[in-house]
Scaffold this motif. Structure first.
Motif, PDB file in Angstrom:
ATOM      1  N   LEU A   1     101.145  75.784  26.143  1.00 38.63           N
ATOM      2  CA  LEU A   1     101.683  76.949  25.445  1.00 38.63           C
ATOM      3  C   LEU A   1     100.724  77.392  24.355  1.00 38.63           C
ATOM      4  N   ARG A   2     100.751  78.699  24.070  1.00 39.46           N
ATOM      5  CA  ARG A   2      99.926  79.267  23.013  1.00 39.46           C
ATOM      6  C   ARG A   2     100.796  80.164  22.130  1.00 39.46           C
ATOM      7  N   VAL A   3     100.859  79.802  20.861  1.00 44.64           N
ATOM      8  CA  VAL A   3     101.608  80.568  19.862  1.00 44.64           C
ATOM      9  C   VAL A   3     100.593  81.134  18.883  1.00 44.64           C
ATOM     10  N   ALA A   4     100.759  82.385  18.486  1.00 43.96           N
ATOM     11  CA  ALA A   4      99.747  83.022  17.638  1.00 43.96           C
ATOM     12  C   ALA A   4     100.372  83.846  16.528  1.00 43.96           C
ATOM     13  N   THR A   5      99.583  84.078  15.490  1.00 47.95           N
ATOM     14  CA  THR A   5      99.969  84.987  14.420  1.00 47.95           C
ATOM     15  C   THR A   5      99.586  86.419  14.826  1.00 47.95           C
ATOM     16  N   PRO A   6     100.213  87.435  14.216  1.00 42.95           N
ATOM     17  CA  PRO A   6      99.966  88.825  14.639  1.00 42.95           C
ATOM     18  C   PRO A   6      98.509  89.270  14.537  1.00 42.95           C
ATOM     19  N   SER A   7      97.743  88.710  13.601  1.00 43.39           N
ATOM     20  CA  SER A   7      96.358  89.148  13.402  1.00 43.39           C
ATOM     21  C   SER A   7      95.367  88.446  14.339  1.00 43.39           C
ATOM     22  N   THR A   8      95.843  87.530  15.143  1.00 48.48           N
ATOM     23  CA  THR A   8      94.966  86.770  16.040  1.00 48.48           C
ATOM     24  C   THR A   8      94.284  87.684  17.051  1.00 48.48           C
ATOM     25  N   LYS A   9      93.004  87.425  17.272  1.00 50.59           N
ATOM     26  CA  LYS A   9      92.266  88.088  18.351  1.00 50.59           C
ATOM     27  C   LYS A   9      91.645  87.006  19.229  1.00 50.59           C
ATOM     28  N   VAL A  10      91.439  87.350  20.489  1.00 49.18           N
ATOM     29  CA  VAL A  10      90.892  86.423  21.472  1.00 49.18           C
ATOM     30  C   VAL A  10      89.632  87.052  22.057  1.00 49.18           C
ATOM     31  N   PHE A  11      88.505  86.360  21.968  1.00 51.07           N
ATOM     32  CA  PHE A  11      87.305  86.859  22.639  1.00 51.07           C
ATOM     33  C   PHE A  11      86.355  85.710  22.947  1.00 51.07           C
ATOM     34  N   TYR A  12      85.495  85.955  23.936  1.00 51.02           N
ATOM     35  CA  TYR A  12      84.631  84.897  24.478  1.00 51.02           C
ATOM     36  C   TYR A  12      83.304  85.562  24.850  1.00 51.02           C
ATOM     37  N   PRO A  13      82.401  85.780  23.857  1.00 48.67           N
ATOM     38  CA  PRO A  13      81.224  86.636  24.052  1.00 48.67           C
ATOM     39  C   PRO A  13      80.042  85.956  24.748  1.00 48.67           C
ATOM     40  N   VAL A  14      80.304  85.280  25.853  1.00 54.73           N
ATOM     41  CA  VAL A  14      79.222  84.577  26.550  1.00 54.73           C
ATOM     42  C   VAL A  14      78.218  85.531  27.191  1.00 54.73           C
ATOM     43  N   MET A  15      78.671  86.679  27.634  1.00 58.54           N
ATOM     44  CA  MET A  15      77.761  87.637  28.245  1.00 58.54           C
ATOM     45  C   MET A  15      76.735  88.112  27.215  1.00 58.54           C
ATOM     46  N   LYS A  16      77.207  88.470  26.033  1.00 58.06           N
ATOM     47  CA  LYS A  16      76.334  88.974  24.978  1.00 58.06           C
ATOM     48  C   LYS A  16      75.396  87.884  24.452  1.00 58.06           C
ATOM     49  N   LEU A  17      75.904  86.648  24.379  1.00 61.32           N
ATOM     50  CA  LEU A  17      75.109  85.561  23.807  1.00 61.32           C
ATOM     51  C   LEU A  17      74.173  84.909  24.821  1.00 61.32           C
ATOM     52  N   GLY A  18      74.378  85.207  26.102  1.00 62.99           N
ATOM     53  CA  GLY A  18      73.478  84.672  27.117  1.00 62.99           C
ATOM     54  C   GLY A  18      73.797  83.268  27.586  1.00 62.99           C
ATOM     55  N   PHE A  19      75.041  82.812  27.315  1.00 61.96           N
ATOM     56  CA  PHE A  19      75.475  81.494  27.773  1.00 61.96           C
ATOM     57  C   PHE A  19      76.477  81.652  28.904  1.00 61.96           C
ATOM     58  N   LEU A  20      76.594  80.625  29.729  1.00 62.11           N
ATOM     59  CA  LEU A  20      77.679  80.570  30.703  1.00 62.11           C
ATOM     60  C   LEU A  20      78.891  79.909  30.044  1.00 62.11           C
ATOM     61  N   PRO A  21      80.103  80.354  30.392  1.00 60.66           N
ATOM     62  CA  PRO A  21      81.279  79.636  29.890  1.00 60.66           C
ATOM     63  C   PRO A  21      81.346  78.250  30.532  1.00 60.66           C
ATOM     64  N   GLN A  22      82.107  77.378  29.926  1.00 63.18           N
ATOM     65  CA  GLN A  22      82.304  76.053  30.532  1.00 63.18           C
ATOM     66  C   GLN A  22      83.011  76.227  31.877  1.00 63.18           C
ATOM     67  N   PRO A  23      82.688  75.387  32.865  1.00 63.58           N
ATOM     68  CA  PRO A  23      83.139  75.614  34.243  1.00 63.58           C
ATOM     69  C   PRO A  23      84.644  75.804  34.421  1.00 63.58           C
ATOM     70  N   SER A  24      85.452  75.073  33.669  1.00 66.77           N
ATOM     71  CA  SER A  24      86.898  75.169  33.882  1.00 66.77           C
ATOM     72  C   SER A  24      87.523  76.368  33.163  1.00 66.77           C
ATOM     73  N   ASP A  25      86.827  76.943  32.191  1.00 63.09           N
ATOM     74  CA  ASP A  25      87.435  78.010  31.385  1.00 63.09           C
ATOM     75  C   ASP A  25      87.753  79.274  32.181  1.00 63.09           C
ATOM     76  N   PRO A  26      86.813  79.816  32.993  1.00 61.74           N
ATOM     77  CA  PRO A  26      87.153  81.018  33.755  1.00 61.74           C
ATOM     78  C   PRO A  26      88.313  80.797  34.724  1.00 61.74           C
ATOM     79  N   LYS A  27      88.370  79.624  35.330  1.00 63.31           N
ATOM     80  CA  LYS A  27      89.463  79.337  36.269  1.00 63.31           C
ATOM     81  C   LYS A  27      90.805  79.305  35.558  1.00 63.31           C
ATOM     82  N   ARG A  28      90.841  78.640  34.422  1.00 66.84           N
ATOM     83  CA  ARG A  28      92.104  78.579  33.671  1.00 66.84           C
ATOM     84  C   ARG A  28      92.484  79.961  33.152  1.00 66.84           C
ATOM     85  N   LEU A  29      91.507  80.713  32.663  1.00 66.14           N
ATOM     86  CA  LEU A  29      91.777  82.050  32.151  1.00 66.14           C
ATOM     87  C   LEU A  29      92.303  82.955  33.259  1.00 66.14           C
ATOM     88  N   ALA A  30      91.687  82.905  34.427  1.00 64.66           N
ATOM     89  CA  ALA A  30      92.134  83.725  35.561  1.00 64.66           C
ATOM     90  C   ALA A  30      93.516  83.306  36.040  1.00 64.66           C
TER      91      ALA A  30
END
Length: 201
Positions: free
Chosen positions: A108-137
């Motif tokens: 479960l994920r509980v958040a405050t109203p000002s929370t933002k979610v981002f994962y700037p791997v494209m801009k930074l030139g890194f690949l995400p960790q292998p399990s992250d895209p699968k879990r996100l999708a």
């Protein structure tokens, strides 16, 4: 910079490096992994941050020095995903980059109203960790995973809730009280009952 508090069958782990937006070093990642690996007997496991940001992800200097491709990220998210109890990310603020992995691994994920979610791997030139895209999708859908990972979009808490990425939005002062409410039933149950229901889901 990582504090672990055990309240009976509840373990609360807090990231506290407020002067650096709770950005993570290799030492902090290892401490987080050890905290998760040692919680296999707990009925509930909670991750949160101190201050106004959950975590900005990898410390940029450490990332450039190799932390961005460290196996510690997968070790941490894998340990959380394997826990038999209820796991909750209590997002006191924005979560970014590699810190998303541990959040996505939670039940479960509980958040405050000002929370933002981002994962700037494209801009930074890194690949995400292998399990992250699968879990996100799996949580938000493939197109929305691409919105975050490929299109570099910052998602508000309100939009993330519509996507199913955040389950509940509460005011900052209500965050930990909400965690108490969400964990009440599992803390009153036997661990094999908790694990049994989780496995059925």
């Amino acid at each position: 910079m990582i504090t672990v508090e055990d309240k009976g069958d509840l373990r609360i782990v807090t990231i506290d490096r407020q002067d650096k937006a709770n950005s993570l070093t290799a030492e902090m990642l290892e401490q987080l992994a050890i905290a998760a690996e040692g919680a296999t007997d707990k009925h509930a496991f909670v991750l949160t941050g101190a201050g106004k940001v959950f975590s900005a992800g990898a410390d940029l200097d450490a990332a450039k020095a190799g932390l961005a491709v460290s196996p510690l990220w997968e070790r941490l998210s894998g340990a959380i995903a394997a826990l038999p109890g209820l796991t909750i990310a209590a997002l006191n603020g924005t979560v970014a980059g590699g810190a998303m992995g541990m959040v996505l691994a939670c039940d479960l994920r509980v958040a405050t109203p000002s929370t933002k979610v981002f994962y700037p791997v494209m801009k930074l030139g890194f690949l995400p960790q292998p399990s992250d895209p699968k879990r996100l999708a799996a949580i938000a859908g493939p197109s929305r995973a691409k919105m975050i990972l490929m299109a570099g979009q910052k998602i508000t808490a309100q939009e993330a809730q519509v996507w199913g990425l955040i389950d509940k939005i509460v005011e900052p002062e209500e965050l930990m009280a909400t965690v108490d409410d969400l964990t009440a039933d599992v803390l009153a149950a036997k661990i094999d009952h908790v694990q049994g229901i989780k496995q059925l889901i």
